[in-house]
Design a protein around this motif. Structure first.
Motif, mmCIF file in Angstrom:
data_model
loop_
_atom_site.group_PDB
_atom_site.id
_atom_site.type_symbol
_atom_site.label_atom_id
_atom_site.label_comp_id
_atom_site.label_asym_id
_atom_site.label_seq_id
_atom_site.Cartn_x
_atom_site.Cartn_y
_atom_site.Cartn_z
ATOM 1 N N THR A 152 -10.705 -36.848 -12.873
ATOM 2 C CA THR A 152 -12.153 -36.456 -12.694
ATOM 3 C C THR A 152 -13.304 -37.190 -12.681
ATOM 4 O O THR A 152 -13.077 -38.357 -12.795
ATOM 5 N N VAL A 153 -14.295 -36.673 -12.047
ATOM 6 C CA VAL A 153 -15.621 -37.544 -11.860
ATOM 7 C C VAL A 153 -16.704 -36.789 -12.796
ATOM 8 O O VAL A 153 -16.833 -35.704 -12.878
ATOM 9 N N TRP A 154 -17.655 -37.524 -13.577
ATOM 10 C CA TRP A 154 -18.520 -37.060 -14.443
ATOM 11 C C TRP A 154 -19.958 -37.590 -14.195
ATOM 12 O O TRP A 154 -20.155 -38.803 -13.693
ATOM 13 N N MET A 155 -20.841 -36.708 -14.472
ATOM 14 C CA MET A 155 -22.317 -37.207 -14.181
ATOM 15 C C MET A 155 -23.044 -36.974 -15.373
ATOM 16 O O MET A 155 -23.064 -35.723 -15.956
ATOM 17 N N TRP A 156 -24.165 -37.809 -15.923
ATOM 18 C CA TRP A 156 -24.727 -37.650 -16.988
ATOM 19 C C TRP A 156 -26.221 -38.168 -16.540
ATOM 20 O O TRP A 156 -26.440 -39.002 -15.838
ATOM 21 N N ASN A 157 -27.154 -37.507 -17.510
ATOM 22 C CA ASN A 157 -28.583 -38.338 -17.514
ATOM 23 C C ASN A 157 -28.744 -39.019 -18.717
ATOM 24 O O ASN A 157 -28.541 -38.714 -19.792
ATOM 25 N N ILE A 186 -22.277 -37.376 -2.944
ATOM 26 C CA ILE A 186 -21.465 -38.280 -3.614
ATOM 27 C C ILE A 186 -20.175 -38.287 -3.038
ATOM 28 O O ILE A 186 -19.435 -37.490 -2.622
ATOM 29 N N CYS A 187 -19.649 -39.737 -2.817
ATOM 30 C CA CYS A 187 -18.243 -39.842 -2.343
ATOM 31 C C CYS A 187 -17.208 -40.441 -3.295
ATOM 32 O O CYS A 187 -17.609 -41.335 -3.826
ATOM 33 N N THR A 188 -16.078 -39.931 -3.322
ATOM 34 C CA THR A 188 -15.012 -40.514 -4.255
ATOM 35 C C THR A 188 -13.736 -40.547 -3.620
ATOM 36 O O THR A 188 -13.410 -39.667 -2.726
ATOM 37 N N GLY A 189 -12.921 -41.598 -3.979
ATOM 38 C CA GLY A 189 -11.755 -41.793 -3.530
ATOM 39 C C GLY A 189 -10.559 -41.960 -4.508
ATOM 40 O O GLY A 189 -11.021 -42.324 -5.769
ATOM 41 N N SER A 190 -9.474 -41.587 -4.364
ATOM 42 C CA SER A 190 -8.286 -41.456 -5.349
ATOM 43 C C SER A 190 -6.983 -41.996 -5.002
ATOM 44 O O SER A 190 -6.839 -42.249 -3.790
ATOM 45 N N ASP A 191 -6.448 -42.206 -5.969
ATOM 46 C CA ASP A 191 -4.858 -42.456 -5.688
ATOM 47 C C ASP A 191 -3.962 -41.518 -5.154
ATOM 48 O O ASP A 191 -2.929 -41.538 -4.832
ATOM 49 N N ASP A 192 -4.658 -40.102 -5.112
ATOM 50 C CA ASP A 192 -3.830 -39.283 -4.524
ATOM 51 C C ASP A 192 -4.456 -39.136 -3.076
ATOM 52 O O ASP A 192 -3.656 -38.129 -2.456
ATOM 53 N N VAL A 193 -4.617 -40.236 -2.502
ATOM 54 C CA VAL A 193 -4.791 -40.431 -1.077
ATOM 55 C C VAL A 193 -5.790 -39.536 -0.416
ATOM 56 O O VAL A 193 -5.445 -38.937 0.860
ATOM 57 N N SER A 194 -6.860 -39.401 -0.954
ATOM 58 C CA SER A 194 -7.813 -38.391 -0.480
ATOM 59 C C SER A 194 -9.383 -38.839 -0.894
ATOM 60 O O SER A 194 -9.648 -39.912 -1.672
ATOM 61 N N LEU A 195 -10.063 -38.792 -0.010
ATOM 62 C CA LEU A 195 -11.645 -39.065 -0.155
ATOM 63 C C LEU A 195 -12.230 -37.730 -0.230
ATOM 64 O O LEU A 195 -12.110 -36.733 0.488
ATOM 65 N N ARG A 196 -13.153 -37.443 -1.224
ATOM 66 C CA ARG A 196 -13.747 -36.266 -1.579
ATOM 67 C C ARG A 196 -15.452 -36.442 -1.355
ATOM 68 O O ARG A 196 -15.796 -37.627 -1.970
ATOM 69 N N ILE A 197 -15.894 -35.615 -0.720
ATOM 70 C CA ILE A 197 -17.389 -35.715 -0.669
ATOM 71 C C ILE A 197 -17.972 -34.589 -1.357
ATOM 72 O O ILE A 197 -17.715 -33.274 -1.164
ATOM 73 N N TRP A 198 -19.013 -34.621 -2.149
ATOM 74 C CA TRP A 198 -19.670 -33.627 -2.967
ATOM 75 C C TRP A 198 -21.022 -33.409 -2.910
ATOM 76 O O TRP A 198 -21.885 -34.217 -2.469
ATOM 77 N N ASN A 199 -21.427 -32.351 -3.457
ATOM 78 C CA ASN A 199 -22.821 -32.139 -3.688
ATOM 79 C C ASN A 199 -23.258 -32.105 -4.877
ATOM 80 O O ASN A 199 -22.722 -31.610 -5.853
ATOM 81 N N PRO A 200 -24.153 -33.293 -5.361
ATOM 82 C CA PRO A 200 -24.165 -33.644 -6.677
ATOM 83 C C PRO A 200 -24.844 -32.583 -7.528
ATOM 84 O O PRO A 200 -24.605 -32.346 -8.795
ATOM 85 N N ARG A 201 -25.759 -31.657 -6.991
ATOM 86 C CA ARG A 201 -26.413 -30.560 -7.781
ATOM 87 C C ARG A 201 -25.457 -29.327 -8.104
ATOM 88 O O ARG A 201 -25.331 -28.874 -9.277
ATOM 89 N N SER A 202 -24.691 -29.025 -7.245
ATOM 90 C CA SER A 202 -23.832 -27.704 -7.741
ATOM 91 C C SER A 202 -22.438 -28.241 -7.729
ATOM 92 O O SER A 202 -21.842 -27.358 -8.347
ATOM 93 N N GLY A 203 -22.067 -29.412 -7.648
ATOM 94 C CA GLY A 203 -20.687 -29.587 -7.880
ATOM 95 C C GLY A 203 -19.745 -29.282 -6.712
ATOM 96 O O GLY A 203 -18.392 -29.419 -6.891
ATOM 97 N N GLU A 204 -20.122 -28.611 -5.583
ATOM 98 C CA GLU A 204 -19.351 -28.189 -4.649
ATOM 99 C C GLU A 204 -18.566 -29.474 -3.834
ATOM 100 O O GLU A 204 -19.281 -30.547 -3.590
#
Length: 262
Positions: A152-157, A186-204
């Motif tokens: 998982t990826v988490w975001m805080w204020n 937001i861009c995130t990479g993982s050991d699951d061999v994927s790059l995921r691109i996210w909308n930080p406001r909606s989490g989409e």
């Protein structure tokens, strides 16, 4: 002083002059081990040792050792305010863009935000169920982003010490990630061999970039041809348009963030 590089001195002693001293550091005798205890030598006939440590300039391995020791001492001294607050290994550190806060993460799944001028703990941020792989700050404020071993990826204020969003979708440890310089993605990479691109406001999850050769034949919208082993690192172009990823199969790929295409 012998000049490094002379053939006759390559494997001999290194002689240093007083002119080579960069800085004298006074050391309290109580902080040093007793020479007699360490070496078992008779100290009655020896002169009282100098209680200072000299640091010298030079290019030999012996001199480099002195510099390495000096760096180690400085790191330990500068970190004393932060070391005691974790029960597990500190895995990652990052300064906020304005330099006012320092985020530290460790393998017990906690993020701690520190006030840099005072050295005091500002807040502790919780949520991830696994160790923290990395932390990053939003380029425009005190929002902290962290990737975890629990996929998982988490975001805080950090100013308000509040949870903002959790990004779920990776199938393995999230090994790298960051905000785009414009702060909109937001861009995130993982050991699951994927790059995921996210909308930080909606989490989409806007795009998933991964190697799916068979599925792409029948479902071209699912993803794009990509790496074959887990991602280890990523960086994002200054104009927020491209994400460059590296991974365990020794390859590097450039991904268009807007389209998700390699």
């Amino acid at each position: 002083m012998n000049v490094p590089g002379d053939d006759e001195d390559d494997h001999g002693e290194v002689f240093l002059d007083e002119d080579d001293i960069v800085h004298d550091i006074t050391v309290d005798d109580e902080d040093l081990p007793d020479a007699d205890d360490e070496a078992g030598s008779d100290s009655e006939d020896t002169e009282e040792p100098d209680d200072s440590m000299h640091l010298f300039t030079g290019h030999t391995s012996k001199v480099s050792t002195l510099f390495s020791f000096r760096m180690l001492v400085e790191i330990i001294c500068c970190s004393m305010d932060f070391i005691v607050c974790y029960k597990d290994l500190v895995s990652t550190l990052a300064f906020s863009t304005d330099g006012q806060l320092l985020a530290s993460g460790n393998f017990d799944g906690l993020i701690q935000a520190w006030d840099v001028p005072s050295g005091s703990l500002k807040c502790t941020l919780e949520g991830p169920g696994g160790g923290i792989e990395w932390v990053r700050w939003h380029p425009g404020g005190h929002l902290v982003l962290a990737g975890s071993e629990d996929a998982t990826v988490w975001m805080w204020n950090a100013d308000k010490s509040t949870y903002l969003n959790m990004f779920s979708g990776h199938g393995n440890s999230v090994t790298c990630g960051d905000f785009t310089p414009d702060g909109k993605t937001i861009c995130t990479g993982s050991d699951d061999v994927s790059l995921r691109i996210w909308n930080p406001r909606s989490g989409e999850n806007i795009h998933v970039v991964r190697e799916l050769p068979m599925l792409l034949i029948f479902f071209p919208h699912v993803g794009h041809p990509y790496h074959t082993e887990g991602l280890t690192c990523l960086t994002i172009s200054s104009d927020s348009t491209l994400c460059i990823t590296g991974l365990k199969d020794s390859s590097v790929h450039i991904v268009n963030i807007a389209t998700g295409k390699v």
